[in-house]
Write an enzyme that holds these catalytic residues in place. Sequence first.
Site, PDB file in Angstrom:
ATOM      1  CG  ASP A 546      37.380  42.065  44.800  1.00  0.00           C
ATOM      2  OD1 ASP A 546      37.022  41.232  43.942  1.00  0.00           O
ATOM      3  OD2 ASP A 546      38.346  42.825  44.636  1.00  0.00           O
ATOM      4  CD  GLU A 549      34.371  35.371  42.471  1.00  0.00           C
ATOM      5  OE1 GLU A 549      34.120  36.386  41.810  1.00  0.00           O
ATOM      6  OE2 GLU A 549      35.186  35.360  43.417  1.00  0.00           O
ATOM      7  CG  ASP A 622      40.008  40.991  38.787  1.00  0.00           C
ATOM      8  OD1 ASP A 622      39.507  42.107  39.009  1.00  0.00           O
ATOM      9  OD2 ASP A 622      40.331  40.204  39.688  1.00  0.00           O
TER      10      ASP A 622
END
Length: 939
Positions: A546, A549, A622
Site C-alpha cells: 500500500d 507512490e 482508494d
Amino acid sequence: MVQQGFGQTNKAHYEKTPTGVKVSFKNSDTSIDQDVYLDVVTDKIVRVTAVPAGAAFPKQTSLVVVDSLHRQLKSLAVKSTDSTVNVQTAAIQAIVSLKTGKVDFFDSNGQVIVKEAKRNSSSFTANSYNGDAFYHINQDFIVNPEEGIYGLGQHQNAVMNYNRGKQVSLLQYNTEIGIPFLLSTNNYGLLWHNYSITKAGDVRPLLPLNALKLSSKEGEEGWLTATYVNRNNINEVYLSRPESIIDYGYLSDQHKFPKEVKLADTKVIYEGSLASPYAGKHVLHFKYSGYMKVWIDGELVADRWRQSWNAGTFELEKEMGKDQSHKIRMEWIPDGSESYFTLNWQSPVPETRKNLFSFNSEAGDAVDYYFIHGSSMDDVIAGYRKLSGKAPIMPLWSFGFWQSRERYKTQEEIEQVATEFRRRKIPIDNIVQDWSYWSEHDWGGQKFDLKRFPDPKAMVQKLHDQHLNIMISAWPKINEESTVYNEFKNNKWIYPRNIYDGRKDWIGKGYTSTFYDPFNQGARDGFWKLLDKNLFKIGIDAWWMDASEPDIHSNIDLDERKSVFQPSIGSSVRYYNAFPLQNAKGIYEGQRATDPNKRVFILTRSFFAGQQRYAAAAWSGDIASRWHDMKDQIAGGVNFSMSGTPYWTMDAGGFLVENRFHKPNATDLEEWRELNSRWYQYGAFLPLFRAHGQFPYREPYNIAPDGHPAYKSMTYVINLRYKLLAYNYSLAAKTFFEDYSMIRALAMDFPKDKNGFDSNDQYLWGPSLLVNPVTEKGATSRKMHFPKGIDWYDLYSGKKVQGGQDLLVDAPYERIPVYVKAGAILPIGPVLQYTTEKKQDILDLYVYDGADGHFSLYEDEGNNYNYEKGKYSRIDFNYDNTTKTLSLRERRGDFDGMLTKREFNIIFVSDKNVVGLDVPSKRSTAVSYTGKAVQIKLK
C-alpha cells in the site's frame, strides 16, 4: 565518419556505430545544436536518444530496461542521401533528417508509422534540484488524427483514446498511476525512458479560471459570485465574494478560504457566466473533495463526491464559440474543515498542434525513448516486455475470489469470516489482512499486535487448513517510535526529512514517520528481512504494498513531497515516479531468493514501467463507492493493461463510502446492494477478483441476506469466476508465453472498427468475451457496441447478435451483459469452493459457430516456478467453421500431478442449438481424452 554539408552554417555529421548511427549538429541554421543517436535493439525496436551537442550520452543503468536484453537482428543497414541518413532493419526504417535532426519511422513497405516533430529550444531547458543538474525535456510527435492512442497508466478521467487533445499527467498518486508507455492502433509503441513527473498528449500549461472572461451572477465582469451559505439552510448566507481564481488544491492553500467561515458547516455556490476568446473544444479540469455539482447552461453535467483526504479529479468538455457567454453554476459542499477544489482549463488545440502528441518531463539528461513496431498491438506489447521484462504467471489461487475489508481488527474477526464463507459454501481462495494489525506505535515493524492477534502463526495455519491463502498489507512506512526505526535510520535506509519536519500521521495520537528508500540495495534487503522474519516464515502467501507512490501525505503539494522523498541514487525530481518499481523489486527478489519455488504475488497501489516483471499487480487505489467511480475504472483498467502491464483490479464496491450508506434508510440500502452487485459483476471479469472497502462490511452476506437479488447476483458471479478458471488461467499463461493482455480495448482485436476506438464502458476479456459493466443505478438494459466482422452470442442464453451495430441489450439485476465471439472455444469447469478443490477432469467445451477458432488449454503445478523449466502441458483446440470440425490436438508437455485422462463435453452453440450458461444444452458430445489427437464433427 561521413560529413554532409549544406553551406557554411548548415553542417551535420553522422557516423556509424556498431548498432546504428550518431548524427551531430553544431552551428546549424536548420537545427538546434544536438547529437542524435539511433541504437537498434531488434528488427522492430530502436532507441532514440538526443542530447545537447557535446553532452555525454546517458550511461546510468536503466531501472526499466532489463539487464538481460539481447539484441536480435536479421539485418541492419545504414545508408545516406544528400538530406538523410537511413537506418534499416528487416522490419522498419528510421530516417534522420540531416537538416533538422528529426527522426521519421516507416515500415518495410515505406508506409509512415510515426514521425518526430523538429526539436527546438524548448526541447532542452537547463534546470537543477538539490544539486542535481538536468534538463526539462520536451519531445513532440506527429501522429495520424485517425489513430487511437492508449496506455500511459491508469487515470480516473474515463478517457479511453488519448488522441483527442487530452493532457495526461504521469504522476504517482493514490488512484492515479503514471506509466510512460504509449500504444497506438498504428501498431507502434513509445516507451518514454524517463522517471520524472511527465505530461503527455496536449502538454500546454493548464490555464487558470480567470483566463476566461468571467461575469458574476449580477453581470459584473471579472469574476464569479461565490456565496458561502449554511449547508443545512441555504437561506442563511455567511458571506458572498468575488472569485476569479479557484485554487484550493493542497493543505498549503487552506488559508485562502474566508477566515470567518467554517468549511465543515458550509456550502459554496459559484454563479455567473464565462466566455472564451477561442472557438472549439474546451476542457475544464476539476480537482475536488466533498460533493460537487456543475451546471453549464442549465444542464447538470457533473455530480461527484470524494472524501477530503483523497481528493479526486474529473474533466468536462464543452464546445464554445468565440466570445459566446455560457452560464455556469457550481455547488460545492466541502468535506470537513480541510477540503480541496481547483478549476483550470485547456483552450482548444491550435492548428499548429492538431496532430501533435507530446512528452514533457521535469528532469532528464536527454530526449530518450524506445520506438517499438509490431504486426499488431499485441506484438508491440511483446516488444515492450522484451525491453522491460515478462509478466510471470500468477499463482493459481489468485484467480479465485478474494475477500478483504478495511480492516479485520482481530484474529477472531478474520477467522470468523473465513469460517462463514466455508459454512455458506461461497467460493473463496484468498483473505486479506489490511493495515494496523501491528501495535499502534510499531508501524513499520511488520509484526502482529499480539494483544489482538495472539497467535498469528496458528491463525495462518488455520486459514491454510481451510484452503485459504492470506495476503497482508506491508507498508513501506516506518514510524519514529517503531521497533525498527533506529536500525533503518542508522543505516541511512530512510528519508529523514519528514521526521525533521515533524509531520504526523493519523494513527492514534499521531506519529512522526517516513518511508524507507527502496533505491538503496541495503534498504531493500533490510525491508525484506523484516517481512521474511515476521510474516513470510509464519506462512503469509502474498504482499499488499500500500501507499507505494510513496504517499508521504496525501494533500501536501508536490514541492513538499519532493523535499521529503530523496532517493539515495539521485534527486526526487529525477526519480519521482520510480519508487513503486524499486519497492516491488526488493520484495520479489527477496522472496525468490528465500524460497525459489513459491510464486511471488505483489499487489501495489502504484506502478511503473517494467514492474510487471516483479510479479506485481495493481489496484486502482482508494476510489469512491459511487456509480461514476465504477464507470471510471473501465477506461482506467483497460489503459493500464494497454500499458504493457497486465495484472489489474479495483475494489469491488469502491473504498470510500458516503455517510448515507453507513446508516442507510430503505432506499439507500437498496442502492448500496445494487451498486455492490453491479461492481461484483464487473470484478468477476478482471485478472483479479477482490472485494474491499471501508464500512459497511463487504462480505456478500453483510451486503444482503440470503435470497435477496443482490446476494444471488454476487454468489452467481463468484461461482461463475470459478467455472471460468480454466479459461482465465490459460489467459495468464498466454500472457507470459506470448506477452498477451487479458484486459483488451476493442481496438486491439478490431483495429479497423473505428467506432470502438473511444469506447470507455466495455472491453474484451481475453479473445472470446465482450464485457459491458452496468454502471447506472436502476438500469436493466445497456447500450452495447458489437464490433463488426463477426457474430456474437449471449453468454447466458446463446442468442446470436450480428456484429457491426450498436444495440440496447438486456441487463437484468443479476446479470452483467457478456457476449461470446463466434469461433470461440470456451472451457467451462465445475463449481469449486477453491481453485485446488479437485482436478478439472471434466470440462464443458462451448464451441461457437460462425468463424474459425482456436484455444489452448494450459495447466501446470499452480504455485511454483517449474513452468519456467518447461513443466507444463497444453491441449490445443481448433475449430474449422467450413467443415464444422473440432480438433483436439495431441497434448504437449507434462508436469507432476498432470491429468492423463479426462472428459470434454462438447456443446456446439449455433442458430440451431441456442444454449448458454443459463440455458442447458440437451445436445452435446462427450469425448474421453487421453492425450492423443481427436476430431469431432459438430452438428
